[in-house]
Design an enzyme around this catalytic site. Sequence first.
Site, PDB file in Angstrom:
ATOM      1  N   PRO A  55       0.789  -1.231   0.000  1.00 19.64           N
ATOM      2  CA  PRO A  55       0.000   0.000   0.000  1.00 19.64           C
ATOM      3  C   PRO A  55       0.821   1.281   0.000  1.00 19.64           C
ATOM      4  O   PRO A  55       1.840   1.382   0.680  1.00 19.64           O
ATOM      5  CB  PRO A  55      -0.821  -0.111   1.293  1.00 19.64           C
ATOM      6  CG  PRO A  55      -0.120  -1.129   2.117  1.00 19.64           C
ATOM      7  CD  PRO A  55       0.524  -2.076   1.161  1.00 19.64           C
ATOM      8  N   ASN A  56       0.317   2.207  -0.788  1.00 19.94           N
ATOM      9  CA  ASN A  56       0.825   3.582  -0.890  1.00 19.94           C
ATOM     10  C   ASN A  56       2.138   3.710  -1.648  1.00 19.94           C
ATOM     11  O   ASN A  56       2.599   4.824  -1.884  1.00 19.94           O
ATOM     12  CB  ASN A  56       0.939   4.233   0.506  1.00 19.94           C
ATOM     13  CG  ASN A  56      -0.420   4.354   1.169  1.00 19.94           C
ATOM     14  OD1 ASN A  56      -1.370   4.814   0.545  1.00 19.94           O
ATOM     15  ND2 ASN A  56      -0.539   3.910   2.402  1.00 19.94           N
ATOM     16  N   ASN A  60       8.133  -5.515  -1.045  1.00 21.34           N
ATOM     17  CA  ASN A  60       8.009  -4.414  -0.085  1.00 21.34           C
ATOM     18  C   ASN A  60       6.546  -4.358   0.326  1.00 21.34           C
ATOM     19  O   ASN A  60       5.704  -3.841  -0.412  1.00 21.34           O
ATOM     20  CB  ASN A  60       8.442  -3.084  -0.705  1.00 21.34           C
ATOM     21  CG  ASN A  60       8.410  -1.951   0.325  1.00 21.34           C
ATOM     22  OD1 ASN A  60       7.810  -2.083   1.397  1.00 21.34           O
ATOM     23  ND2 ASN A  60       9.066  -0.850   0.002  1.00 21.34           N
ATOM     24  N   TYR A  92      11.649   8.785   1.245  1.00 18.08           N
ATOM     25  CA  TYR A  92      11.584   7.742   0.209  1.00 18.08           C
ATOM     26  C   TYR A  92      12.331   8.078  -1.081  1.00 18.08           C
ATOM     27  O   TYR A  92      12.368   7.259  -2.001  1.00 18.08           O
ATOM     28  CB  TYR A  92      10.109   7.437  -0.110  1.00 18.08           C
ATOM     29  CG  TYR A  92       9.349   6.909   1.092  1.00 18.08           C
ATOM     30  CD1 TYR A  92       9.680   5.690   1.661  1.00 18.08           C
ATOM     31  CD2 TYR A  92       8.315   7.639   1.671  1.00 18.08           C
ATOM     32  CE1 TYR A  92       9.001   5.202   2.779  1.00 18.08           C
ATOM     33  CE2 TYR A  92       7.619   7.168   2.774  1.00 18.08           C
ATOM     34  CZ  TYR A  92       7.968   5.948   3.324  1.00 18.08           C
ATOM     35  OH  TYR A  92       7.295   5.469   4.419  1.00 18.08           O
ATOM     36  N   ARG A 135      12.982   4.880  12.557  1.00 16.34           N
ATOM     37  CA  ARG A 135      11.682   5.549  12.524  1.00 16.34           C
ATOM     38  C   ARG A 135      10.847   5.156  13.747  1.00 16.34           C
ATOM     39  O   ARG A 135      11.375   4.668  14.736  1.00 16.34           O
ATOM     40  CB  ARG A 135      11.002   5.228  11.181  1.00 16.34           C
ATOM     41  CG  ARG A 135      11.857   5.700   9.989  1.00 16.34           C
ATOM     42  CD  ARG A 135      11.187   5.445   8.661  1.00 16.34           C
ATOM     43  NE  ARG A 135       9.960   6.214   8.532  1.00 16.34           N
ATOM     44  CZ  ARG A 135       9.048   6.004   7.581  1.00 16.34           C
ATOM     45  NH1 ARG A 135       9.249   5.062   6.670  1.00 16.34           N
ATOM     46  NH2 ARG A 135       7.957   6.738   7.526  1.00 16.34           N
ATOM     47  N   ARG A 161       5.711  12.362  -2.994  1.00 14.77           N
ATOM     48  CA  ARG A 161       5.679  12.980  -1.665  1.00 14.77           C
ATOM     49  C   ARG A 161       6.782  12.396  -0.800  1.00 14.77           C
ATOM     50  O   ARG A 161       7.326  11.348  -1.109  1.00 14.77           O
ATOM     51  CB  ARG A 161       4.343  12.684  -0.966  1.00 14.77           C
ATOM     52  CG  ARG A 161       3.191  13.433  -1.562  1.00 14.77           C
ATOM     53  CD  ARG A 161       1.932  13.037  -0.882  1.00 14.77           C
ATOM     54  NE  ARG A 161       0.824  13.275  -1.801  1.00 14.77           N
ATOM     55  CZ  ARG A 161      -0.424  12.953  -1.546  1.00 14.77           C
ATOM     56  NH1 ARG A 161      -0.738  12.361  -0.416  1.00 14.77           N
ATOM     57  NH2 ARG A 161      -1.370  13.206  -2.407  1.00 14.77           N
ATOM     58  N   HIS A 204      12.742  -2.638   2.321  1.00 12.81           N
ATOM     59  CA  HIS A 204      12.198  -1.369   2.786  1.00 12.81           C
ATOM     60  C   HIS A 204      13.113  -0.249   2.322  1.00 12.81           C
ATOM     61  O   HIS A 204      14.333  -0.304   2.563  1.00 12.81           O
ATOM     62  CB  HIS A 204      12.041  -1.349   4.309  1.00 12.81           C
ATOM     63  CG  HIS A 204      11.081  -2.402   4.761  1.00 12.81           C
ATOM     64  ND1 HIS A 204       9.723  -2.282   4.530  1.00 12.81           N
ATOM     65  CD2 HIS A 204      11.281  -3.600   5.336  1.00 12.81           C
ATOM     66  CE1 HIS A 204       9.131  -3.372   4.975  1.00 12.81           C
ATOM     67  NE2 HIS A 204      10.045  -4.189   5.463  1.00 12.81           N
ATOM     68  N   ALA A 211       3.085  -0.739   4.750  1.00 14.35           N
ATOM     69  CA  ALA A 211       2.643  -0.768   6.147  1.00 14.35           C
ATOM     70  C   ALA A 211       2.102  -2.134   6.572  1.00 14.35           C
ATOM     71  O   ALA A 211       2.038  -2.427   7.770  1.00 14.35           O
ATOM     72  CB  ALA A 211       1.595   0.319   6.376  1.00 14.35           C
ATOM     73  N   GLU A 256      12.685  -9.402   1.438  1.00 15.18           N
ATOM     74  CA  GLU A 256      11.935  -8.247   1.948  1.00 15.18           C
ATOM     75  C   GLU A 256      12.751  -6.966   1.733  1.00 15.18           C
ATOM     76  O   GLU A 256      13.959  -6.940   1.992  1.00 15.18           O
ATOM     77  CB  GLU A 256      11.669  -8.458   3.450  1.00 15.18           C
ATOM     78  CG  GLU A 256      10.883  -7.343   4.104  1.00 15.18           C
ATOM     79  CD  GLU A 256      10.682  -7.600   5.610  1.00 15.18           C
ATOM     80  OE1 GLU A 256      11.084  -8.684   6.112  1.00 15.18           O
ATOM     81  OE2 GLU A 256      10.136  -6.705   6.281  1.00 15.18           O
TER      82      GLU A 256
HETATM   83  O1  CA2 Z   1      10.488   2.013   3.835  1.00 12.80           O
HETATM   84  C1  CA2 Z   1       9.646   1.338   3.219  1.00 12.80           C
HETATM   85  O2  CA2 Z   1       9.838   0.895   2.097  1.00 12.80           O
HETATM   86  C2  CA2 Z   1       8.288   1.076   3.872  1.00 12.80           C
HETATM   87  O3  CA2 Z   1       7.896  -0.259   3.543  1.00 12.80           O
HETATM   88  C3  CA2 Z   1       7.321   2.069   3.254  1.00 12.80           C
HETATM   89  C4  CA2 Z   1       5.922   2.039   3.873  1.00 12.80           C
HETATM   90  C5  CA2 Z   1       6.000   2.113   5.395  1.00 12.80           C
HETATM   91  O4  CA2 Z   1       4.711   1.968   5.952  1.00 12.80           O
HETATM   92  C6  CA2 Z   1       6.933   1.071   5.975  1.00 12.80           C
HETATM   93  O5  CA2 Z   1       6.992   1.258   7.368  1.00 12.80           O
HETATM   94  C7  CA2 Z   1       8.317   1.198   5.379  1.00 12.80           C
HETATM   95  C8  CA2 Z   1       5.077   3.213   3.377  1.00 12.80           C
HETATM   96  C9  CA2 Z   1       4.947   3.305   1.906  1.00 12.80           C
HETATM   97  C10 CA2 Z   1       4.349   4.641   1.565  1.00 12.80           C
HETATM   98  O6  CA2 Z   1       5.094   5.167   0.511  1.00 12.80           O
HETATM   99  C11 CA2 Z   1       4.970   6.495   0.250  1.00 12.80           C
HETATM  100  C12 CA2 Z   1       5.798   6.999  -0.719  1.00 12.80           C
HETATM  101  C13 CA2 Z   1       5.760   8.330  -1.017  1.00 12.80           C
HETATM  102  C14 CA2 Z   1       4.860   9.160  -0.376  1.00 12.80           C
HETATM  103  C15 CA2 Z   1       4.020   8.653   0.582  1.00 12.80           C
HETATM  104  C16 CA2 Z   1       4.065   7.317   0.887  1.00 12.80           C
END
Ligand code: CA2
Length: 150
Positions: A15-16, A79, A28, A112, A23, A105, A82, A103
């Site tokens: 997700p996301n 990946n 990221y 974090r 953003r 991230h 969340a 896996e």
């Molecule tokens: O660091 C990572 O790759 C995560 O898997 C990213 C997830 C987060 O919930 C994990 O704790 C770590 C979130 C992905 C959301 O990605 C976005 C990218 C750009 C803007 C907003 C969100």
Amino acid sequence: MSENTSKKILVLNGPNLNLLGTREPGIYGHETLADVQELCATAAAAAGYETEFLQSNHEGVLLDAIHGARGKVAGIVFNPGAFTHTSVALADAISGTEARVIEVHISNVHQREAFRHHSYISPVAASIFVGAGVNGYVLAVQQLIHLDNR
Ligand code: CA2
């Protein structure tokens, strides 16, 4: 190469991650998910592998993709976003299908919030890359190929 696999790698994003590059560049980076797709395809092609790429915001779609990959891919670069920190179901799918999962991230989850420090996926992953930015996907593809050819 182990039997019952092909020279195909599934790259799965949760997700996301479709928002990547739009953003929160401080966390990221600036690369988009399309950039990640290209990086993975290039890394895989260098060793004669193909990639299949899927992003979903829905846990069930990710579960179905893991189930569907059984016996069809050398492994999965995953990946889980969340869902990493919440999903027993994804962990069960990985162990239940005996999928070889690397896996990834993008961010260093250990720098974090505390709720990001625990992963349901890590105990069933073959390897883990954390905090290497999108290069973590390239490292994961290379590691998967390394394991596939052991
Ligand atoms: O660091 C990572 O790759 C995560 O898997 C990213 C997830 C987060 O919930 C994990 O704790 C770590 C979130 C992905 C959301 O990605 C976005 C990218 C750009 C803007 C907003 C969100």
